[in-house]
Write an enzyme that holds these catalytic residues in place. Structure first.
Site: not given
Lengths: 382, 334
Positions: A99, A101, A288
């Protein structure tokens, strides 16, 4: 996310638009071993329903149309009994998930398009302090990513893809890339050889991709008494992180003298280690870690609506040409009236919107986006 | 594989087949000519219990019988710590032989056979040895499953030569990678042994060894924590300020406090400052981590490595060489 925004009229409006999407859009991306996954969702009142199991996409869509959740999740893990309590599910493996972001890129433009919304009265503040309107609430931040943000996150996604393909050797057919539906990308790796990795092994992969823990010894610089000594590794510096670091330093297998000079220029062993940390941070991807390390995580469902934005978690077949604000914006065009809390600009479905009045008439997909972000409410006159 | 090679690797299938083929009976251990084997096995175990690798190598039959007697002795001693220590030293002995064989053996065919027998058949690791450089190549998942159990930083994937899904290791490193599995294999063999009647001589030797060494393994876990590690201090500061602590930091804090002996109530008291504190939920979660609810598994404190990767590490100089926050600032009680 502000609960206030999901009360009464707003919820009714969002539910109508979401239901229409789930009813009309049956083309959910194929889910590998669907019957072995746990499903769950968050309702508009924040209640989370978990331990669900579906055998077909039809069953799943029927549930979504019936209950119209705010967010829908499914497990990265495969279970023998997915609908049982967690300690009885019988874990059989899990996809490797990454992930990334926008917020983790610490971009300088972030402040320019971040809004701070009071969690008590919903007022939009310009700073993350106590709400100046009600003096009670704390401010939650929300952001409308700009073009620079989207380009930067795409660059990181391409770097991550390179790590997976050329370092870890994952075959392209096992990698699926999705826009998260808000401000990042999700990579799903369903390589059968990776499926049984435990959490510690996944953490080792995480550190490899972020660039955590590179030792100066790996590039041949060892601590020696009060100074350092150089001996380039026999296995070479032409692969993996050794190659990335060697290339950043401009050295090769024959550059012992040059490397010695570089270490000295950095103030010796400790200073060189700090330099290596900087190189590692620049060349790594800020994924992450907790997401990748978790082998029991429920994760946003591909094809579902992200309740933070109203955009879809959309499959991305080509990172270079994918345009999140267009390709993941699949909700209705019909016009509605909204009460805007602050002036703002945004681009959705290749259209620029410059919204300045307190009441604006906008397409439903813009209304959903702004209500989900807490920046507007639906007009009561609807 | 020739008998001189097999002598170094008595845990292989061939060794069990040899014992079955010779129709060897346990009662034969009480015969006087077997005393030499039993004494050799005792000597080997004593070396291992003193932390030394037994490097004497005899011919195949003697090695196989010595290995068998060693296992019988360890099983009869019946002390868990002794079983574990001897299994580890037996594995290190094999490691020494295997490493030498792989790096000095000139015949590529013999090298490949060794790799096949030990890495592939025993541990299902698909490994390849280069004929000239002796560099071993194994897949990233095979590497990760083993290396992630090692605490030393050099075993982290980032410090390895990695390309196109393979990790490249020299022979010493490749062999070191399977030490734990080899040790577990031997330990499991000891644990699963079913002996109905131990030969008298072996029993009396086992009694002597137990008397002599078991006292060393009385579990001493008497530590006093003089100072909290910086990661815990940082989490406590955030909680005390009434700010929100991420889930992973709450997990770290709770497991740490439980591990140093705080009661569940003490831990819950600390979390009372959290902005989203809910006593019922906190009580359940703390009990869950303590192994009293849910899965009934007591959760361990996450390793320093894990905390680093989750941005929860705030290391100071004293943290150097620690692998888990639990080791920070403790002093042994005498």
């Amino acid at each position: 996310m502000n609960q206030l925004e999901f009360a009464g009229e707003n919820t009714r409006f969002l539910k109508d638009v979401f239901r229409k999407y789930y009813f009309e859009n049956k083309n959910f991306p194929y889910l590998y071993s669907m019957e072995k996954r746990e499903f769950g969702y968050r309702k508009f009142d924040s209640i989370v329903v978990r331990h669900l199991s579906f055998k077909t996409t039809g069953e799943l869509v029927a549930e979504l149309v019936r209950n119209v959740p705010l967010d829908v999740y499914y497990s990265n893990a495969y279970y023998a009994l997915p609908s049982y309590p967690i300690n009885e599910k019988q874990w059989e493996g899990a996809d490797l998930i990454f992930d990334i972001d926008i917020k983790d890129l610490n971009l300088p433009c972030l402040h320019d398009h971040t809004f701070y919304i009071c969690n008590v009265c919903g007022f939009v503040n310009s700073e993350q302090k106590l709400c100046i309107n009600c003096n009670k609430g704390k401010n939650n931040d929300t952001s409308i990513p700009c073009k620079k943000c989207l380009l930067a996150i795409r660059k990181e996604a391409i770097k991550l893809l390179d790590f997976l393909l050329y370092d870890l050797g994952v075959k392209e057919r096992y990698i699926e890339i999705f826009f998260s539906g808000n401000a990042g990308f999700h990579f799903h790796v369903n390589d059968p050889n990776m499926r049984n990795l435990d959490s510690n092994s996944r953490s080792n992969v995480t550190d490899y991709i972020i660039g955590n823990g590179f030792m100066s010894e790996s590039i041949g610089v060892r601590r020696f008494r009060n100074g350092f000594t150089i001996k380039l590794p026999k296995s070479g510096i032409t692969t993996g992180w050794r190659k990335k670091v060697a290339s950043a330093l401009g050295i090769n297998q024959k550059s012992e003298l040059k490397l010695k000079h570089i270490v000295e220029m950095n103030g010796g062993y400790e200073g060189f280690r700090n330099e290596l940390n900087k190189i590692a941070k620049k060349n790594g991807v800020p994924i992450d870690a907790q997401v990748t390390n978790d082998i029991h995580r429920v994760f946003r469902l591909p094809g579902s609506i992200n309740g933070k934005s109203g955009l879809i978690k959309a499959k991305c077949n080509d990172l270079e040409s994918f345009n999140p604000t267009n390709d993941a914006c699949l909700l209705s065009n019909s016009e509605v009236e909204i009460n805007l809390k602050t002036k703002l600009k945004l681009n959705l479905k290749n259209t620029n919107f410059k919204l300045e009045s307190t009441i604006e008439k906008v397409p439903s997909y813009v209304a959903v986006y702004l209500i989900c972000k807490g920046l507007a409410t639906i007009s009561k006159s609807q | 594989m020739g008998s001189s090679e097999l002598a170094k690797y008595p845990f292989l299938q061939e060794a069990s087949e040899y014992i079955q083929e010779t129709k060897f009976d346990f009662e034969e251990f009480d015969r006087p000519e077997m005393t030499h084997i039993i004494n050799r096995a005792v000597d080997k175990l004593e070396n291992e219990l003193k932390g030394k690798i037994y490097s004497n190598l005899d011919e195949y039959e003697i090695e196989i019988m010595t290995f068998l007697v060693s296992l019988l002795l360890i099983k009869s001693i019946g002390v868990e710590e002794i079983s574990k220590k001897c299994s580890l030293f037996e594995a290190m002995r094999v490691e020494k032989f295997l490493s030498t064989d792989l790096s000095t053996e000139r015949s590529l065919q013999k090298k490949k056979l060794l790799v096949q027998k030990i890495f592939k058949e025993l541990f299902k690791i698909d490994i390849d040895v280069d004929s000239t450089s002796s560099i071993c190549k194994l897949s990233v998942p095979d590497y990760l499953q083993r290396a992630s159990k090692m605490n030393e930083q050099e075993w982290k994937l980032i410090n390895r030569s990695v390309k196109d899904g393979y990790v490249y290791l020299d022979t010493d490193e490749a062999v070191r990678l399977i030490r734990n599995e080899l040790s577990n294999l031997i330990y499991t063999r000891i644990k699963n042994m079913k002996i109905y009647e131990v030969p008298l001589l072996i029993k009396s030797k086992a009694d002597e060894l137990r008397k002599k060494y078991s006292g060393r393994y009385v579990y001493k876990n008497q530590f006093k924590i003089l100072e909290y590690p910086p990661c815990i201090k940082h989490a406590m500061e955030i909680i005390n300020k009434g700010e929100n602590l991420p889930h992973s930091a709450r997990f770290m804090l709770a497991t740490y406090l439980l591990a140093i002996g705080k009661s569940e109530d003490d831990v819950i008291e600390i979390f009372k400052n959290s902005p989203d504190y809910n006593e019922k939920i906190t009580r359940y979660q703390v009990a869950h981590l303590a192994g009293k609810k849910g899965s009934h598994i007591k959760y361990s404190v996450p390793s320093c490595d894990r905390l680093r990767s989750e941005d929860l590490c705030f290391a100071v100089k004293e943290c150097e060489n620690l692998v888990n926050p639990i080791q920070f600032g403790r002093r042994k009680l005498v």
